[in-house]
Design an enzyme around this catalytic site. Structure first.
Site, PDB file in Angstrom:
ATOM      1  CD  GLU A  21      -2.954  -1.030   2.336  1.00 55.00           C
ATOM      2  OE1 GLU A  21      -3.016   0.023   2.985  1.00 55.00           O
ATOM      3  OE2 GLU A  21      -3.751  -1.966   2.490  1.00 55.00           O
TER       4      GLU A  21
ATOM      5  CD  GLU B 187      -3.633  -5.821   4.253  1.00 50.27           C
ATOM      6  OE1 GLU B 187      -4.431  -4.944   4.643  1.00 50.27           O
ATOM      7  OE2 GLU B 187      -2.402  -5.686   4.307  1.00 50.27           O
TER       8      GLU B 187
HETATM    9  C1  GCO Z   1      -3.278  -2.081   5.346  1.00 46.33           C
HETATM   10  C2  GCO Z   1      -2.751  -2.640   6.251  1.00 46.33           C
HETATM   11  C3  GCO Z   1      -3.133  -3.269   7.491  1.00 46.33           C
HETATM   12  C4  GCO Z   1      -4.269  -2.672   8.256  1.00 46.33           C
HETATM   13  C5  GCO Z   1      -5.577  -3.072   7.685  1.00 46.33           C
HETATM   14  C6  GCO Z   1      -6.774  -2.556   8.441  1.00 46.33           C
HETATM   15  O1  GCO Z   1      -2.398  -2.574   4.533  1.00 46.33           O
HETATM   16  O2  GCO Z   1      -4.054  -1.180   5.349  1.00 46.33           O
HETATM   17  O3  GCO Z   1      -2.052  -3.649   5.576  1.00 46.33           O
HETATM   18  O4  GCO Z   1      -1.927  -3.088   8.104  1.00 46.33           O
HETATM   19  O5  GCO Z   1      -4.170  -3.104   9.543  1.00 46.33           O
HETATM   20  O6  GCO Z   1      -5.692  -2.605   6.401  1.00 46.33           O
HETATM   21  O7  GCO Z   1      -6.782  -1.172   8.439  1.00 46.33           O
END
Ligand code: GCO
Length: 433
Positions: A158, A343
């Site tokens: 990200e 994710e």
């Molecule tokens: C993300 C993150 C996670 C967060 C999840 C929830 O990449 O945004 O990888 O670390 O914890 O998205 O907000």
């Protein structure tokens, strides 16, 4: 559903390992500033995964997933400038060896936001070209030392969050609010990705990719201003990453807006964009919700988020499963490479009662999203789905106040308790195999 569809579960270094004060990251500094992180909480102990990783790998094994997505802490490996920590490397060797022993594939991300403080102190974060060289130095070590043990490798998690949340909205470390920094951080973090891609291709031959978070942008008050805000927000948060990685350019509408704000873009070089757009083997997409926006004259980037009356998670995020598919479709406008949902998951206010967590809402969220992905996996060439997250953990600016895990963590005793959603995911996977 696609043959060989990968089921997985995700977590990240800073959020679970615990630094035990052996090194410092930009999140440790950020957490000390009042008003940045819930109760000034940080990752000093987190879930103590550093000490409990064998137990955690057993829980992953028992869940029946094929793959575990983890990240490596740059600061654990390079706690100080030019100082490589053997202990740091050995920790990841032990973890990856344990995964292999249990026959779980590893999907390893090299940067999930835990920049070492010394890099920040030297150059101010991702806003400086030198950060890309420090990252390359670290990535080379990781690749050279760990490639044998790794099944899939991703450079970044990200980059939008590092740049936009970290350098424009100030909601993530290092907490800056500056438009020029947003585009500089975007460019240099992507350039770091590009440099590592080059090194990897010249020397190794497994799967390497990148993980982007994409959220479908829309407005529910359709007028010219709001439609423009939708486009710009889409450029800032989605296309600013898809376009350079897959087409070797930045969105024209974004560049025009930045020029209007008198930002000098001459630091973006053609040869950088060539490196950034080197072919990847896969794209990871992280997605939780859509982005509902409206025009906002007071914001240099012209949009603001608005509330809907849709059902929400504990993060106040709208529950919009179909928007996950829209994000994959958007990515498909750019690339044919296999896509993994790296994710997806939800925070809810869990309660541990008699050693049980009956998290019906999370169970429904995960199974609804996962079934949609399974249905669309052939049409969109989606090769896997990873739940966020393996266990409750340090949720960035929310500290430990938000629980995303399918395993409950007691932060006093570090006891793990699989939640109902863990067992229903396990059942779902079993019945699909
Ligand atoms: C993300 C993150 C996670 C967060 C999840 C929830 O990449 O945004 O990888 O670390 O914890 O998205 O907000």
């Amino acid at each position: 559903m696609k043959n060989n569809f990968t089921y997985g579960v995700s977590a990240a270094s800073y959020q679970i390992e615990g630094t035990h004060n052996k090194f410092e990251t930009i999140w440790d500094t950020f957490a000390k500033k009042d008003g940045c992180v819930h109760n000034n909480e940080d990752g000093t102990f987190a879930c103590d995964h550093y000490n409990l990783f064998k137990e955690d790998v057993q829980l992953i094994k028992d869940l029946g997933v094929d793959s575990y997505r983890l990240s490596i802490s740059w600061a654990r490996v390079f706690p100080e400038k030019g100082v490589l920590s053997r202990d740091g490397i050995d920790f990841y060797k032990s973890l990856l060896t344990e995964l292999k022993r249990q026959n779980i594939k590893s999907n390893v991300t090299m940067y999930h936001w835990d920049m070492p403080s010394w890099v920040y102190d030297e150059v101010g974060g991702w806003i400086h070209l030198d950060a890309t060289e420090y990252f390359l130095e670290y990535a080379k070590v990781i690749i050279d030392e760990l490639d044998d043990l790794v099944d899939m490798l991703a450079t970044l998690n990200e980059p939008m969050c590092s740049a936009y949340l970290g350098h424009y909205l100030g909601l993530h470390a290092p907490g800056h609010r500056d438009l020029e920094e947003y585009i500089k951080a975007t460019h240099y973090i992507l350039l770091a990705h590009g440099k590592v891609m080059k090194y990897y291709r010249e020397n190794y031959k497994k799967q390497i990719g990148i993980v982007l978070n994409l959220s479908h942008v829309l407005t529910d008050a359709d007028n010219d201003d709001n439609n423009m805000a939708v486009n710009i927000h889409d450029a800032v948060t989605n296309r600013a990453y898809l376009e350079p990685v897959f087409n070797g350019s930045y969105p024209e509408d974004l560049l025009n807006l930045l020029r209007k704000n008198n930002i000098d873009l001459s630091f973006i070089k053609d040869e950088d964009l060539k490196l950034i757009s080197a072919p990847v083997d896969f794209l990871g997409i992280n997605n939780y919700t859509h982005a509902l926006v409206e025009y906002d004259q007071s914001n240099q980037l012209l949009s603001k988020g608005v509330q809907s009356d849709l059902p929400k998670t504990a993060m106040d995020w709208d529950i919009t499963p179909e928007s996950l598919i829209k994000s994959v479709e958007q990515a498909r406008e750019y690339t044919d490479v296999p896509i993994y949902i790296t994710e997806n998951g939800a925070a809810f206010d869990d309660e541990l009662i008699n050693d049980e967590v009956v998290d019906n809402e999370r169970e429904e969220y995960i199974l609804t999203h996962l079934k949609l992905i399974e249905q669309e996996s052939v049409r969109l060439n989606i090769q896997g789905y990873y739940v966020w997250s393996l266990m409750d953990n340090f949720e960035w600016a929310y500290g430990y106040s938000k629980r995303f895990g399918i395993i409950y963590v007691d932060y006093k005793t570090y006891k793990r308790t699989p939640k109902k959603s863990y067992y229903s995911l396990k059942k779902h996977i079993l019945s699909n195999k």
